[in-house]
Design a protein around this motif. Structure first.
Motif, short mmCIF file in Angstrom:
data_model
loop_
_atom_site.label_atom_id
_atom_site.label_comp_id
_atom_site.label_asym_id
_atom_site.label_seq_id
_atom_site.Cartn_x
_atom_site.Cartn_y
_atom_site.Cartn_z
N THR A 24 0.83 -1.20 0.00
CA THR A 24 0.00 0.00 0.00
C THR A 24 0.86 1.26 0.00
O THR A 24 0.52 2.26 -0.62
N GLN A 36 -4.57 1.16 -7.92
CA GLN A 36 -3.98 0.40 -6.82
C GLN A 36 -5.06 -0.15 -5.89
O GLN A 36 -5.85 0.61 -5.33
N HIS A 38 -6.66 -1.94 -2.48
CA HIS A 38 -6.38 -1.81 -1.05
C HIS A 38 -5.86 -3.16 -0.56
O HIS A 38 -6.63 -4.05 -0.20
N TRP A 39 -4.55 -3.28 -0.56
CA TRP A 39 -3.90 -4.55 -0.27
C TRP A 39 -4.23 -5.05 1.14
O TRP A 39 -4.47 -6.24 1.33
N ALA A 41 -6.86 -4.52 2.89
CA ALA A 41 -8.24 -4.99 2.93
C ALA A 41 -8.35 -6.39 2.30
O ALA A 41 -9.10 -7.23 2.80
N HIS A 78 -8.86 3.84 8.54
CA HIS A 78 -8.61 2.50 8.02
C HIS A 78 -8.96 1.43 9.06
O HIS A 78 -9.43 0.35 8.70
N LEU A 112 -15.07 -5.31 -0.59
CA LEU A 112 -14.12 -4.24 -0.87
C LEU A 112 -14.84 -2.95 -1.27
O LEU A 112 -14.37 -1.85 -0.96
N ASP A 115 -15.80 -1.39 1.88
CA ASP A 115 -14.62 -0.74 2.48
C ASP A 115 -14.38 0.63 1.86
O ASP A 115 -14.12 1.60 2.57
N ILE A 116 -14.52 0.73 0.55
CA ILE A 116 -14.34 2.01 -0.15
C ILE A 116 -15.42 3.00 0.29
O ILE A 116 -15.13 4.18 0.53
N ARG A 119 -14.64 4.34 3.86
CA ARG A 119 -13.55 5.32 3.85
C ARG A 119 -13.99 6.62 3.18
O ARG A 119 -13.62 7.71 3.61
N PRO A 138 -10.06 0.72 -8.19
CA PRO A 138 -9.33 -0.36 -7.52
C PRO A 138 -10.08 -1.69 -7.45
O PRO A 138 -9.47 -2.75 -7.30
#
Length: 163
Positions: A24, A36, A38-39, A41, A78, A112, A115-116, A119, A138
């Motif tokens: 990240t 990129q 979210h590694w 996650a 995060h 994911l 998660d986006i 955030r 991403p």
């Protein structure tokens, strides 16, 4: 024997999470930075699927705070999104272990996406950031990376069990 296996699994979980944090933090060109994933996650999603307990939520919060500090983000941004991700994955992990590859991939993308959204909501409340459609790019790279990441992590765990 069982304690050693659990210790190896915990060590591998922390090493993979550190790898996700480092990926990240790698500098990317502005064009590639839009893609990129979210590694961290994706790693939390993997470990929440495969760990048999809820300690992954503690790990998610700790590495989320580490990401906040290292990236200069709002403290807890995060951490909160990764704990929510871990909770959602853990709640449905038993059912999803029995599903097909495509169903699991679609569920990972939904998590994911969640998660986006979390955030983005935190950024909107904090900084009045207006989310854009480009913020979802991403997810495309995560869809391409997730099968390989899961395969690599499963193979590594299997080889650790055998040795």
């Amino acid at each position: 024997m069982m304690a050693k296996r659990s210790s190896n699994n915990t060590t591998f979980m922390h090493l993979s999470m550190l790898g996700g944090v480092l990926l990240t933090l790698l500098p990317w060109s502005p064009t590639l930075a839009l893609l990129q994933p979210h590694w961290a996650a994706m790693m939390i999603a993997y470990w929440s699927l495969n760990a048999a307990n809820s300690r992954v939520m503690y790990v998610a919060f700790a590495y989320g705070l580490l990401l906040d500090v290292l990236m200069g983000a709002l403290l807890g941004k995060h951490g909160m999104s990764l704990v929510a991700l871990s909770f959602l994955v853990t709640k449905s992990a038993k059912k999803l272990r029995m599903t097909s590859f495509w169903q699991l991939l679609m569920m990972v993308l939904v998590w994911l996406f969640n998660d986006i959204v979390i955030r983005a909501a935190i950024d909107w409340v904090s900084y009045r950031y207006q989310p854009e459609l480009i913020d979802l790019l991403p997810l495309l790279t995560a869809a391409l990376i997730w099968p390989w990441l899961k395969y690599l992590m499963d193979r590594t765990q299997t080889s650790m069990r055998l040795s």
